[in-house]
Design an enzyme around this catalytic site. Structure first.
Site, short mmCIF file in Angstrom:
data_model
loop_
_atom_site.label_atom_id
_atom_site.label_comp_id
_atom_site.label_asym_id
_atom_site.label_seq_id
_atom_site.Cartn_x
_atom_site.Cartn_y
_atom_site.Cartn_z
N LYS A 1 0.83 -1.21 0.00
CA LYS A 1 0.00 0.00 0.00
C LYS A 1 0.86 1.26 0.00
O LYS A 1 2.01 1.26 0.45
CB LYS A 1 -0.99 -0.03 1.16
CG LYS A 1 -2.09 -1.07 0.88
CD LYS A 1 -3.20 -1.11 1.88
CE LYS A 1 -4.23 -2.16 1.42
NZ LYS A 1 -5.25 -2.44 2.42
N ARG B 1 -3.12 -10.19 5.14
CA ARG B 1 -3.56 -10.28 3.73
C ARG B 1 -2.44 -9.72 2.86
O ARG B 1 -2.14 -8.53 2.94
CB ARG B 1 -4.85 -9.47 3.57
CG ARG B 1 -5.43 -9.50 2.16
CD ARG B 1 -6.65 -8.57 2.07
NE ARG B 1 -7.26 -8.62 0.76
CZ ARG B 1 -6.83 -7.91 -0.28
NH1 ARG B 1 -5.81 -7.10 -0.17
NH2 ARG B 1 -7.45 -8.01 -1.45
N1 HH2 Z 1 -7.23 -4.22 0.97
C1 HH2 Z 1 -7.56 -4.24 -0.34
C2 HH2 Z 1 -8.66 -5.02 -0.77
N2 HH2 Z 1 -9.36 -5.77 0.11
N3 HH2 Z 1 -9.71 -6.56 2.28
C3 HH2 Z 1 -9.39 -6.56 3.57
N4 HH2 Z 1 -10.07 -7.33 4.44
N5 HH2 Z 1 -8.35 -5.81 4.05
C4 HH2 Z 1 -7.60 -5.00 3.23
O1 HH2 Z 1 -6.69 -4.30 3.73
C5 HH2 Z 1 -7.93 -4.98 1.85
C6 HH2 Z 1 -9.01 -5.78 1.40
C7 HH2 Z 1 -6.79 -3.46 -1.32
O2 HH2 Z 1 -5.75 -4.23 -1.88
P1 HH2 Z 1 -5.83 -4.97 -3.29
O3 HH2 Z 1 -6.96 -5.95 -3.31
O4 HH2 Z 1 -4.51 -5.53 -3.61
O5 HH2 Z 1 -6.07 -3.81 -4.31
P2 HH2 Z 1 -7.33 -3.40 -5.18
O6 HH2 Z 1 -8.41 -2.98 -4.23
O7 HH2 Z 1 -6.83 -2.26 -6.04
O8 HH2 Z 1 -7.77 -4.57 -6.00
#
Ligand code: HH2
Length: 292
Positions: free
Chosen positions: A196, A236
């Protein structure tokens, strides 16, 4: 928890696993690398992301869930009740609910439920987020939702402070510092710092510019390790192998077996990681206000 984003636009792995075969292959590789849960998402929730229509989100995630559910525990990362319902029917046993609203659905399906804190929606959440006391507000919100879920019959409830979801870098650091307090509420805690952008500000490039997502591996593993030492039960992450390696050190470190006093979890002050955050070390560098 290994992340598999079946999206063209996720902030780190967007486009890498957008086709079904590469998503399935990647999910199984992460499972082989030691992930206990694979979190499958079909809609980016990065700041400013545009919503994806329900039919498209289903088209992205369902075949991947169906293909891997017999091999590894699957969580579905969605904010849409219709997608959650279909995904739980297709074999997911954990609902990663970034809206923290769908506990009834989890109760209905007998699935685990992750309540994640978000301020607003991805489109607007980074517009000057403000809290009087971010740690207290997030904790009270999550515990309140968790109690509703338990009352509704959910038997496995996880709390996630939602790093980067309507939070500045300082908010994120405060939530990390306060993690032991959240853990003491008695629910398992999951947290996602992986790649992040606040990490790129706190650990910038040599010239002081924000380190891009590709250069945030060390900071990701460092914060995951911090979270595990602080009592988080799951992290995660995009980078499962190095995080699993870190996790193998955390167990002995928490117990203090074969390690020096300073490596033990929970020792305050001195050289401990907890002490470092309390003293504000590592919070300097470039301007972190108003950023994830
Ligand atoms: N962060 C993201 C998405 N889902 N779910 C939980 N429970 N906790 C988190 O910190 C979290 C999450 C964001 O990361 P990512 O899925 O890699 O990115 P994007 O939302 O751009 O797909």
């Amino acid at each position: 928890m290994g992340v598999v984003n079946v999206t063209p636009d996720s902030f780190y792995d967007g486009g890498s696993f957008f086709d079904h075969d590469s998503a399935v292959r990647h999910a199984l590789e992460l499972a082989d690398a030691g992930a206990d849960v694979i979190d499958v998402g079909g809609e980016s929730s990065r700041p400013g992301a545009s919503p994806v229509p329900e039919s498209e989100e289903l088209r992205r995630v369902l075949p991947v869930i169906e293909a891997i559910a017999s091999r590894v525990r699957v969580s579905v990362d969605t904010a849409k009740p219709s997608v959650a319902r279909e995904a739980l029917g297709a074999g997911a046993t954990m609902l990663n609910d970034i809206s923290a609203r769908m506990w009834e659905l989890a109760a209905e399906h007998g699935s685990a439920w992750v309540a994640m804190h978000m301020r607003g929606s991805p489109a607007t959440m980074q517009d000057s987020p403000h809290y009087d006391n971010v740690a207290d507000e997030v904790r009270c919100f999550l515990v309140d939702r968790a109690n509703s879920a338990i009352e509704a019959g959910v038997t496995e409830v996880w709390l996630d402070p939602g790093i980067g979801f309507g939070k500045t870098a300082v908010h994120n650091l405060t939530l990390l510092r306060d993690l032991p307090r959240l853990v003491r509420e008695g629910f398992p805690v999951v947290i996602g710092t992986s790649r992040k952008s606040f990490l790129g500000r706190i650990a910038p490039r040599g010239d002081g510019s924000v380190a891009p997502a590709e250069e945030r591996l060390e900071a990701s593993v460092a914060t995951a390790t911090w979270a595990m030492l602080a009592g988080a039960s799951m992290v995660r992450v995009h980078d499962v192998a190095p995080t699993v390696q870190a996790a193998t050190l955390v167990g002995p470190a928490r117990l203090g077996h074969g390690l020096g006093q300073e490596a033990r979890a929970g020792s305050s002050g001195g050289g401990s990681a907890e002490g470092a955050i309390h003293e504000g070390r590592g919070t300097g560098g470039p301007d972190m206000r108003g950023q994830t």
